[in-house]
Design a protein around this motif. Structure first.
Motif, PDB file in Angstrom:
ATOM      1  N   ALA A  29       7.638   9.953 -16.600  1.00 58.52           N
ATOM      2  CA  ALA A  29       6.123   9.868 -16.010  1.00 58.52           C
ATOM      3  C   ALA A  29       5.574   8.559 -16.338  1.00 58.52           C
ATOM      4  N   ALA A  30       5.820   8.186 -17.568  1.00 59.96           N
ATOM      5  CA  ALA A  30       5.422   6.796 -17.937  1.00 59.96           C
ATOM      6  C   ALA A  30       6.118   5.716 -17.026  1.00 59.96           C
ATOM      7  N   ARG A  31       7.320   5.897 -16.619  1.00 63.37           N
ATOM      8  CA  ARG A  31       7.867   4.843 -15.713  1.00 63.37           C
ATOM      9  C   ARG A  31       7.260   4.609 -14.573  1.00 63.37           C
ATOM     10  N   LEU A  32       6.894   5.967 -14.034  1.00 72.68           N
ATOM     11  CA  LEU A  32       5.899   5.596 -12.829  1.00 72.68           C
ATOM     12  C   LEU A  32       4.775   4.911 -12.875  1.00 72.68           C
ATOM     13  N   LEU A  33       4.023   5.115 -14.051  1.00 74.20           N
ATOM     14  CA  LEU A  33       2.949   4.228 -14.297  1.00 74.20           C
ATOM     15  C   LEU A  33       3.132   2.653 -14.380  1.00 74.20           C
ATOM     16  N   ARG A  34       4.288   2.531 -15.434  1.00 73.59           N
ATOM     17  CA  ARG A  34       4.669   1.436 -15.299  1.00 73.59           C
ATOM     18  C   ARG A  34       4.996   0.690 -14.144  1.00 73.59           C
ATOM     19  N   ASP A  35       5.744   1.219 -13.268  1.00 76.98           N
ATOM     20  CA  ASP A  35       6.008   0.469 -12.023  1.00 76.98           C
ATOM     21  C   ASP A  35       4.804   0.404 -10.857  1.00 76.98           C
ATOM     22  N   VAL A  52      -3.143   7.863 -10.159  1.00 77.18           N
ATOM     23  CA  VAL A  52      -2.502   9.056 -10.098  1.00 77.18           C
ATOM     24  C   VAL A  52      -1.165   8.993 -11.120  1.00 77.18           C
ATOM     25  N   ALA A  53      -0.687   8.033 -11.095  1.00 76.67           N
ATOM     26  CA  ALA A  53       0.627   7.820 -12.103  1.00 76.67           C
ATOM     27  C   ALA A  53       0.040   8.290 -13.700  1.00 76.67           C
ATOM     28  N   SER A  54      -1.137   7.664 -13.932  1.00 76.36           N
ATOM     29  CA  SER A  54      -1.763   7.922 -15.316  1.00 76.36           C
ATOM     30  C   SER A  54      -2.241   9.222 -15.392  1.00 76.36           C
ATOM     31  N   GLY A  98       0.766  -1.190  -0.016  1.00 74.63           N
ATOM     32  CA  GLY A  98      -0.019   0.114   0.128  1.00 74.63           C
ATOM     33  C   GLY A  98       0.849   1.275  -0.128  1.00 74.63           C
ATOM     34  N   MET A  99       1.964   1.044   0.875  1.00 75.37           N
ATOM     35  CA  MET A  99       2.918   2.451   0.717  1.00 75.37           C
ATOM     36  C   MET A  99       3.461   2.587  -0.622  1.00 75.37           C
ATOM     37  N   GLN A 100       3.676   1.494  -1.493  1.00 79.56           N
ATOM     38  CA  GLN A 100       4.390   1.635  -2.699  1.00 79.56           C
ATOM     39  C   GLN A 100       3.289   2.562  -3.693  1.00 79.56           C
ATOM     40  N   GLY A 101       1.880   2.382  -3.334  1.00 82.15           N
ATOM     41  CA  GLY A 101       0.947   3.207  -4.115  1.00 82.15           C
ATOM     42  C   GLY A 101       1.031   4.548  -3.743  1.00 82.15           C
ATOM     43  N   VAL A 102       1.091   4.769  -2.498  1.00 80.39           N
ATOM     44  CA  VAL A 102       1.175   6.204  -1.879  1.00 80.39           C
ATOM     45  C   VAL A 102       2.356   6.744  -2.533  1.00 80.39           C
ATOM     46  N   ALA A 103       3.523   6.029  -2.438  1.00 85.57           N
ATOM     47  CA  ALA A 103       4.865   6.428  -2.958  1.00 85.57           C
ATOM     48  C   ALA A 103       4.957   6.955  -4.315  1.00 85.57           C
ATOM     49  N   VAL A 104       4.277   6.104  -5.130  1.00 85.89           N
ATOM     50  CA  VAL A 104       4.595   6.350  -6.726  1.00 85.89           C
ATOM     51  C   VAL A 104       3.428   7.472  -6.864  1.00 85.89           C
ATOM     52  N   ALA A 105       2.363   7.337  -6.145  1.00 79.31           N
ATOM     53  CA  ALA A 105       1.232   8.645  -6.260  1.00 79.31           C
ATOM     54  C   ALA A 105       2.134  10.006  -5.911  1.00 79.31           C
ATOM     55  N   GLU A 106       2.799   9.800  -4.726  1.00 79.34           N
ATOM     56  CA  GLU A 106       3.549  11.042  -4.584  1.00 79.34           C
ATOM     57  C   GLU A 106       4.382  11.514  -5.651  1.00 79.34           C
ATOM     58  N   ALA A 107       5.368  10.606  -6.061  1.00 78.87           N
ATOM     59  CA  ALA A 107       6.356  11.086  -6.998  1.00 78.87           C
ATOM     60  C   ALA A 107       5.651  11.562  -8.312  1.00 78.87           C
ATOM     61  N   ALA A 108       4.598  10.940  -8.598  1.00 84.71           N
ATOM     62  CA  ALA A 108       3.973  11.093  -9.886  1.00 84.71           C
ATOM     63  C   ALA A 108       3.348  12.661  -9.851  1.00 84.71           C
ATOM     64  N   PHE A 109       2.710  13.037  -8.504  1.00 82.18           N
ATOM     65  CA  PHE A 109       2.281  14.325  -8.398  1.00 82.18           C
ATOM     66  C   PHE A 109       3.514  15.171  -8.531  1.00 82.18           C
ATOM     67  N   GLN A 110       4.634  15.117  -7.894  1.00 83.71           N
ATOM     68  CA  GLN A 110       5.680  15.945  -7.853  1.00 83.71           C
ATOM     69  C   GLN A 110       6.115  16.487  -9.033  1.00 83.71           C
ATOM     70  N   LYS A 111       6.133  15.155  -9.920  1.00 87.53           N
ATOM     71  CA  LYS A 111       6.788  15.240 -11.396  1.00 87.53           C
ATOM     72  C   LYS A 111       5.642  16.198 -12.347  1.00 87.53           C
ATOM     73  N   ALA A 112       4.600  15.988 -12.011  1.00 85.90           N
ATOM     74  CA  ALA A 112       3.341  16.599 -12.704  1.00 85.90           C
ATOM     75  C   ALA A 112       3.207  17.970 -12.402  1.00 85.90           C
ATOM     76  N   LEU A 113       3.247  18.257 -11.116  1.00 94.65           N
ATOM     77  CA  LEU A 113       3.241  19.661 -10.816  1.00 94.65           C
ATOM     78  C   LEU A 113       4.326  20.532 -11.128  1.00 94.65           C
ATOM     79  N   ALA A 114       5.565  20.006 -11.225  1.00 93.87           N
ATOM     80  CA  ALA A 114       7.011  20.845 -11.764  1.00 93.87           C
ATOM     81  C   ALA A 114       6.563  20.971 -13.069  1.00 93.87           C
ATOM     82  N   TYR A 115       6.290  20.015 -13.751  1.00 94.77           N
ATOM     83  CA  TYR A 115       5.994  20.058 -15.375  1.00 94.77           C
ATOM     84  C   TYR A 115       4.886  21.126 -15.538  1.00 94.77           C
ATOM     85  N   ALA A 116       3.826  21.207 -14.720  1.00 94.01           N
ATOM     86  CA  ALA A 116       2.797  22.107 -15.156  1.00 94.01           C
ATOM     87  C   ALA A 116       3.109  23.694 -14.681  1.00 94.01           C
ATOM     88  N   ASN A 117       3.860  23.553 -13.936  1.00 98.82           N
ATOM     89  CA  ASN A 117       4.388  25.110 -13.650  1.00 98.82           C
ATOM     90  C   ASN A 117       5.689  25.445 -14.520  1.00 98.82           C
TER      91      ASN A 117
END
Lengths: 592, 592
Positions: A429-435, A410-412, A306-325
């Motif tokens: 970003a795709a790597r996070l979805l694959r993981d 979230v990764a998607s 379950g923590m892996q799910g949280v973890a990948v979601a956090e990483a994906a959010f950070q990446k998307a937020l940085a890109y969007a800014n």
């Protein structure tokens, strides 16, 4: 690149999941906030600086098999060495064997960081800690003395060997056999598949925990025993000596977590040619009672996944937020600067980002609350202990399934925020979805988790425990309502509605089970689990908002309540009114 | 492996999307059901036998770049040659240039099959047909004479060159420049990225359609012109001769559709060293009016991408269903055979499979209905033509966005049904997910589609057209209600509720736009599009059930209504009550 959100994690631990109250009450001895903060800060630094750089090279190079030996990607061995030198592997480990004996909450929080930085990296030690726990609870003193210290330090790693080609979700079907050698040891023969970190070059020994059947074992799950099978047998000084007859015969080519070696393991096929065939193993716990031992490690492994799910979601959010800014396209009314607007100003992009953020935080809150219950159970006695144990048992399948679904979703969404760049591997970003995609599958598919929740966890405490929990969430909703603050918008109403949906569906499912209509209950298990998690997640975000009255947290609580909680009504309909049509329509699915 | 569902496709075309009525009315001349069935059957055979085997090799080998030349995977060139010999490329092409001039519905149905068999294969000809359409409508007679016949036959392929690094969703930002050469031709200079099938070895020439600016062009999208730039300039006999100054400088490494070359194209960089630099091009349509020409092909390309979503979903469903009938785990009350039950008997697996099936069929119905509107517009006159054109415009963004979201969701569920095997690349389930993930992004992200639906399509016909459409769907719901049949369960009630949600949110958004509150409308665009699609999809499944009274179709209609339609209420809340909290919470997203 990922930066560990140390402050957010500390806040969620302390103010949402209950760590602060426990520390203040002295539940964890002299452990105080200062030490907690110091540990989280240091773990964050390590994850950010030393683990995150492993992710891309791990994905590209992958683990490689040659002549039954697996080589890890460049830099991984050094990083792992450094990591265990930092004492991270033994954070929750028993102090008797060199561990730091810190609460599970801290273990889970640091686990999130390792997995955000690189899920393939975070995965290996998870298995080791599962092995530590199973050995600590069930193994003989001799086995403990021989193996635990090295496993706790991380000098050796552990594995879980359950799955066989015909036995995945259904362990009753497993065939790997064990024979008594006459000297107290056993010989193991068979094939295991999907063995995570089954073979690698990170450590000087690998300790396999293997489920197998003795010749006189009863059929089904009550005839399975658990064995410890080391890669290298220990010599008289307790050091790795002769090679045992267990070998990796293949690595899977997977969608993601390429650096995590997923091994086919062959036991007792005579590869170690200087001896009689048979992998040498030792019994853990009692004969035929192996599944109970394995469940010890599986429960915690489920929370870890379950923590892996949280973890990948956090990483994906950070990446998307940085890109969007950073990325600029088009005009946006909220942007008054020069030229094209950063896409973070577009409302549709904001919806994606906020959905990512809110789901990630709600999943984290559920998972940390589960860890809190585990900790409280371990420091409590009597009815309190039973209460917290029930709580941990109740939340484990929710934490596993909801958080890993969130990880994928979230990764998607993260890929989507990146537009065309999201589909390019270089972006990451795709790597996070694959993981992320494996986490809803392993350690019991999310369907299995939902069935576990409905059939085994709803009956806890004569069916009352779940209502205790809902009552606690209700208190949060009431506190929001009592504030009567415009800043919360319709949060209290939405929360109360969602919790009412949860109560009604819970009673509905309990009644179905009482009436023996288990198929109808099973048909509603997955939507029920999601309903449960959304209602709980909404309440936790409200608790976070209430804790310090921070405007940002209040706004996120409100976003979740007004935008995501509405789903619970649909889920309730699905649980309470969907089974009949499912049964009818399913007839067409079965092949003649 | 994929088998084209020819009967299902024929049924959806005829009885759900309106082909039968159109044939019976003689809308398509002497085209009759027999020929339709024959074409679908033959396409199904080709897709199943000759295209599907390309998928795995295409994924593994990918398209490869060396010295500016792209080599397609083994077997692809031969299969493509065979495919165009079968006349498939020209199915919808103008008869004047050798096409068969068949309805778009047939083109879309066969497109589904090619894309189910291999999305990377189906993608190339989609671009070619877009180029054919743009040339046919906007190009000079000379250009048509020189290029169209070869493009219609598929001997040459076409491309769309829009995107530049700084100009993705926002084409106003594009910089590629064009100069008048003085002889009626132009010279193009610049870089384009993400150019699908920009370079390959399938055909003797490649015809690029390129957006660029003339030196005296106004800023923004009204200063963009469209040019035809062939890879090989034509000699006096109209055959490919001298190499033009346009080259592929790079291929993207992508998550999926590896066999589809995604090219960086360099125009006018002097690679063709025997001439002055500048890629030779010819104007299509008028100067500065290129975007209008490009939109011609983009609209149909959007429907084509929607078909990719349907296609991948169908392939994923077939694969998961076959696995679920084969794989055995555990016991199931519905299974009375020997040993472990095929997992298709487990209710939770049934829920996943039925969700996949119902979403796939609903997305197909929407996409085919959009194609039907395109066909009816092309054979109608006056107000009828305007009506059908509005209908096609209304449904295009819904077909594109909903169907591609369905593609991802269904492919992801397909992975889940496979359990651990789903994460192994060899299984092929993950490949479908990887392929599917691009479709919500390209040809206008799904966020852009939702914005298009809300801001450009809801106002059609003074805001009335959308209610005409909802009224038609309402008639279906009423027909179900009038049957008063237990077999339909609560289908009519659920449908009426969903359509009511659709009406209310539509009016709400129209009002927001009238009031100039466009940001709030944009914030609700994505949930609105999904609400629209679910309500429409539910009605189409009901229409399918009503058509022949088939028990299986009735059960699927009911499953959709009772299990999936409940989401519309939550979506309505999100649209009508979600914007304020989104605006508040979004403040924390913007970097300082």
């Amino acid at each position: 690149m990922y930066r560990a959100p140390v402050e957010e994690i500390a806040f969620a631990l302390k103010h949402v999941a209950g760590l602060k109250a426990a520390l203040d009450a002295g539940s964890f001895g002299d452990l105080g906030e200062d030490l907690v903060d110091a540990i989280l800060g240091e773990a964050g630094r390590f994850a950010t600086d030393e683990v995150a750089p492993l992710h891309e090279v791990g994905d590209k190079a992958g683990a490689r098999l040659k002549d039954a030996a697996v080589t890890m990607p460049p830099g991984w061995k050094e990083a792992y060495r450094h990591w265990i030198e930092g004492g991270w592997n033994g954070l929750n480990g028993p102090e008797e064997f060199g561990g730091q004996g810190l609460p599970t909450m801290l273990g889970v929080a640091t686990l999130e960081m390792w997995n955000s930085a690189s899920m393939a990296f975070g995965l290996g030690p998870t298995l080791t800690m599962g092995a530590v726990e199973a050995l600590d609870k069930h193994a003989s003193e001799d086995l403990k003395a021989a193996y635990l210290e090295k496993l706790v330090s991380g000098e050796w790693m552990g594995t879980m060997n359950l799955t066989e080609p015909q036995a995945g979700s259904d362990l009753a079907a497993l065939r790997t056999r064990a024979e008594r050698a006459g000297d107290g040891s056993y010989r193991i023969f068979g094939q295991k598949i999907f063995i995570t970190y089954g073979e690698h070059d990170l450590t000087g020994n690998i300790v396999h925990l293997v489920l197998a059947r003795l010749p006189d074992a009863p059929a089904g799950t009550r005839g399975i025993s658990l064995f410890l099978v080391p890669k290298y047998l220990l010599d008289d000084d307790g050091r790795p000596g002769a090679r045992n007859d267990v070998f990796c015969s293949g690595l899977e080519e997977k969608l993601g977590i390429h650096a995590s070696p997923t091994c086919t393991m062959i036991y007792g096929d005579g590869f170690a040619k200087d001896r009689e065939p048979g992998a040498v193993g030792w019994l853990i716990g009692e004969e035929h009672r192996g599944l109970a031992c394995m469940f010890t490690m599986m429960n915690n492994a489920r929370l870890a996944v379950g923590m892996q799910g949280v973890a990948v979601a956090e990483a994906a959010f950070q990446k998307a937020l940085a890109y969007a800014n950073d990325r600029r396209q088009g005009k946006a009314s909220g942007y008054s600067g020069e030229g094209m607007a950063p896409i973070v100003h577009h409302p549709d992009v904001q919806r994606n980002l906020l959905t990512m953020k809110a789901l990630t935080q709600s999943a984290r809150a559920i998972a940390y609350s589960c860890a809190h219950a585990i900790d409280m159970a371990s420091v409590s006695e009597g009815t309190a202990k039973a209460h917290w144990q029930d709580r941990a048992n109740l939340l484990t399948p929710v934490a596993k399934a909801f958080a890993t679904d969130v990880g994928v979703d979230v990764a998607s969404l993260g890929v989507q925020v990146h537009g065309g760049m999201g589909f390019i591997e270089e972006t990451g970003a795709a790597r996070l979805l694959r993981d992320a995609r494996i986490a809803p599958i392993y350690e019991g598919t999310n369907g299995i988790q939902a069935i576990d929740l409905v059939t085994r966890k709803l009956p806890l405490g004569n069916g009352d425990h779940v209502f205790d929990y809902v009552g606690e969430l209700d208190a949060v909703a009431n506190a929001v309502a009592a504030l009567n603050s415009d800043d919360y918008g319709r949060s209290a109403i939405c929360l109360e509605q969602a919790l009412d949906d949860l109560q009604q569906t819970t009673r509905f499912l309990q009644k179905l089970l009482e009436d023996g209509r288990s198929d109808d209950a099973l048909a509603g298990a997955t939507p029920y689990l999601r309903l449960f998690a959304l209602a709980a997640g909404g309440a936790y975000l409200a608790r976070a908002a209430l804790a310090e009255g921070d405007a940002g947290r209040i706004a996120l609580c409100r976003f979740f309540a007004e935008n995501l909680l509405g789903e619970t009504a649909a889920l309730k309909d699905r649980v309470t009114g969907g089974a009949a049509s499912l049964r009818e329509a399913a007839k067409a699915l079965v092949s003649a």
